[in-house]
Motif scaffolding. Sequence first.
Motif, mmCIF file in Angstrom:
data_model
loop_
_atom_site.group_PDB
_atom_site.id
_atom_site.type_symbol
_atom_site.label_atom_id
_atom_site.label_comp_id
_atom_site.label_asym_id
_atom_site.label_seq_id
_atom_site.Cartn_x
_atom_site.Cartn_y
_atom_site.Cartn_z
ATOM 1 N N TYR A 212 74.140 -94.136 -6.396
ATOM 2 C CA TYR A 212 72.908 -94.889 -6.175
ATOM 3 C C TYR A 212 73.226 -96.370 -6.039
ATOM 4 O O TYR A 212 73.977 -96.927 -6.829
ATOM 5 C CB TYR A 212 71.947 -94.720 -7.353
ATOM 6 N N LEU A 213 72.622 -96.995 -5.045
ATOM 7 C CA LEU A 213 72.618 -98.452 -4.936
ATOM 8 C C LEU A 213 71.235 -98.873 -5.418
ATOM 9 O O LEU A 213 70.224 -98.549 -4.800
ATOM 10 C CB LEU A 213 72.833 -98.913 -3.498
ATOM 11 N N ILE A 214 71.197 -99.535 -6.545
ATOM 12 C CA ILE A 214 69.923 -99.944 -7.134
ATOM 13 C C ILE A 214 69.727 -101.422 -6.857
ATOM 14 O O ILE A 214 70.589 -102.240 -7.169
ATOM 15 C CB ILE A 214 69.889 -99.621 -8.637
ATOM 16 N N ARG A 215 68.594 -101.733 -6.239
ATOM 17 C CA ARG A 215 68.290 -103.110 -5.842
ATOM 18 C C ARG A 215 67.061 -103.614 -6.571
ATOM 19 O O ARG A 215 66.088 -102.887 -6.729
ATOM 20 C CB ARG A 215 68.004 -103.180 -4.346
ATOM 21 N N SER A 216 67.108 -104.866 -6.956
ATOM 22 C CA SER A 216 65.968 -105.514 -7.567
ATOM 23 C C SER A 216 65.223 -106.286 -6.492
ATOM 24 O O SER A 216 65.829 -106.981 -5.673
ATOM 25 C CB SER A 216 66.429 -106.480 -8.657
ATOM 26 N N LEU A 217 63.900 -106.174 -6.508
ATOM 27 C CA LEU A 217 63.092 -106.945 -5.567
ATOM 28 C C LEU A 217 62.720 -108.312 -6.130
ATOM 29 O O LEU A 217 62.339 -109.208 -5.393
ATOM 30 C CB LEU A 217 61.815 -106.169 -5.217
ATOM 31 N N LEU A 218 62.823 -108.454 -7.462
ATOM 32 C CA LEU A 218 62.433 -109.708 -8.104
ATOM 33 C C LEU A 218 63.539 -110.749 -8.115
ATOM 34 O O LEU A 218 63.274 -111.946 -8.064
ATOM 35 C CB LEU A 218 61.981 -109.433 -9.538
ATOM 36 N N THR A 219 64.773 -110.309 -8.212
ATOM 37 C CA THR A 219 65.912 -111.221 -8.225
ATOM 38 C C THR A 219 66.962 -110.670 -7.264
ATOM 39 O O THR A 219 66.992 -109.477 -6.998
ATOM 40 C CB THR A 219 66.542 -111.339 -9.633
ATOM 41 N N PRO A 220 67.828 -111.514 -6.772
ATOM 42 C CA PRO A 220 68.855 -111.033 -5.847
ATOM 43 C C PRO A 220 69.966 -110.292 -6.603
ATOM 44 O O PRO A 220 71.042 -110.827 -6.829
ATOM 45 C CB PRO A 220 69.368 -112.304 -5.179
ATOM 46 N N LEU A 221 69.672 -109.066 -7.032
ATOM 47 C CA LEU A 221 70.625 -108.287 -7.808
ATOM 48 C C LEU A 221 70.642 -106.856 -7.301
ATOM 49 O O LEU A 221 69.601 -106.227 -7.161
ATOM 50 C CB LEU A 221 70.242 -108.293 -9.290
ATOM 51 N N SER A 222 71.830 -106.382 -7.004
ATOM 52 C CA SER A 222 72.027 -104.985 -6.642
ATOM 53 C C SER A 222 73.230 -104.483 -7.422
ATOM 54 O O SER A 222 74.145 -105.245 -7.719
ATOM 55 C CB SER A 222 72.313 -104.838 -5.147
ATOM 56 N N PHE A 223 73.226 -103.184 -7.773
ATOM 57 C CA PHE A 223 74.382 -102.643 -8.478
ATOM 58 C C PHE A 223 74.497 -101.144 -8.224
ATOM 59 O O PHE A 223 73.548 -100.487 -7.824
ATOM 60 C CB PHE A 223 74.305 -102.923 -9.984
ATOM 61 N N VAL A 224 75.700 -100.641 -8.428
ATOM 62 C CA VAL A 224 75.976 -99.211 -8.425
ATOM 63 C C VAL A 224 76.646 -98.887 -9.757
ATOM 64 O O VAL A 224 77.216 -99.761 -10.396
ATOM 65 C CB VAL A 224 76.899 -98.756 -7.260
ATOM 66 N N VAL A 225 76.557 -97.632 -10.159
ATOM 67 C CA VAL A 225 77.222 -97.188 -11.377
ATOM 68 C C VAL A 225 78.440 -96.377 -10.969
ATOM 69 O O VAL A 225 78.328 -95.411 -10.214
ATOM 70 C CB VAL A 225 76.282 -96.326 -12.248
ATOM 71 N N LEU A 226 79.597 -96.809 -11.446
ATOM 72 C CA LEU A 226 80.834 -96.091 -11.191
ATOM 73 C C LEU A 226 81.353 -95.575 -12.529
ATOM 74 O O LEU A 226 81.437 -96.323 -13.489
ATOM 75 C CB LEU A 226 81.874 -97.009 -10.548
ATOM 76 N N ILE A 227 81.662 -94.298 -12.567
ATOM 77 C CA ILE A 227 82.121 -93.675 -13.804
ATOM 78 C C ILE A 227 83.638 -93.574 -13.770
ATOM 79 O O ILE A 227 84.200 -92.892 -12.917
ATOM 80 C CB ILE A 227 81.496 -92.276 -13.975
ATOM 81 N N CYS A 228 84.309 -94.281 -14.666
ATOM 82 C CA CYS A 228 85.752 -94.181 -14.886
ATOM 83 C C CYS A 228 86.547 -94.350 -13.590
ATOM 84 O O CYS A 228 86.581 -95.424 -13.037
ATOM 85 C CB CYS A 228 86.060 -92.864 -15.592
#
Length: 191
Positions: free
Chosen positions: A165-181
């Motif tokens: 998942y690429l999770i994006r915030s609409l309120l602040t310029p922040l996006s992240f993905v979760v990588l496991i190990c």
Amino acid sequence: MLLAQIPSRLRYRNYFYQLVDPQAQWAGVEQVLRLVVHGEDHLDRATFLVFPEVSVPFEHKDDFLSIIEKDFRPNTVTIAGFEHITLRQYWQLLAEYDADNAEAHRLTAAGMNQAEAGRPVNWCLVAVKDDQGELRCFVEAKTHPFFGEEFLDQPRDLYRGRYLYLIRSLLTPLSFVVLICLDYIQRERHG
């Protein structure tokens, strides 16, 4: 961001990594959640709370989410690495949280093979409490096992997740993905 690196005592049984004492582990996880809720040492300002791989007992998933839903403030992200479950249980989780995982559920269901339903899955749950206070749950499986999770026999080999998942915030310029190990090391698969 708060990284809750709590000790995890694991045992390897029947191709699954499981917590030795799930109740004691839950007590530690719940204590961290309560510290955030009560705001000790300004922990109530934490936007991200991360419990690494195999930190949270699966049997306490609903308790875990209930605390976040009832007591965490809006605009928080909690990433929880749970102990291994079967592929059948993983399919059930995707169905349970289909509202946020519909595409992943379809992708995973398309590749379902009942003969593999007992395979181990190393997975995490991303609980996002949005600005309206609604809890959204994203379920993701590790895409690449480490050598202790790999076997030549398919039923014993760790299930390999097929999406991130690429999770994006609409309120602040922040996006992240979760990588496991090892997912980070194998990042060419995701590029």
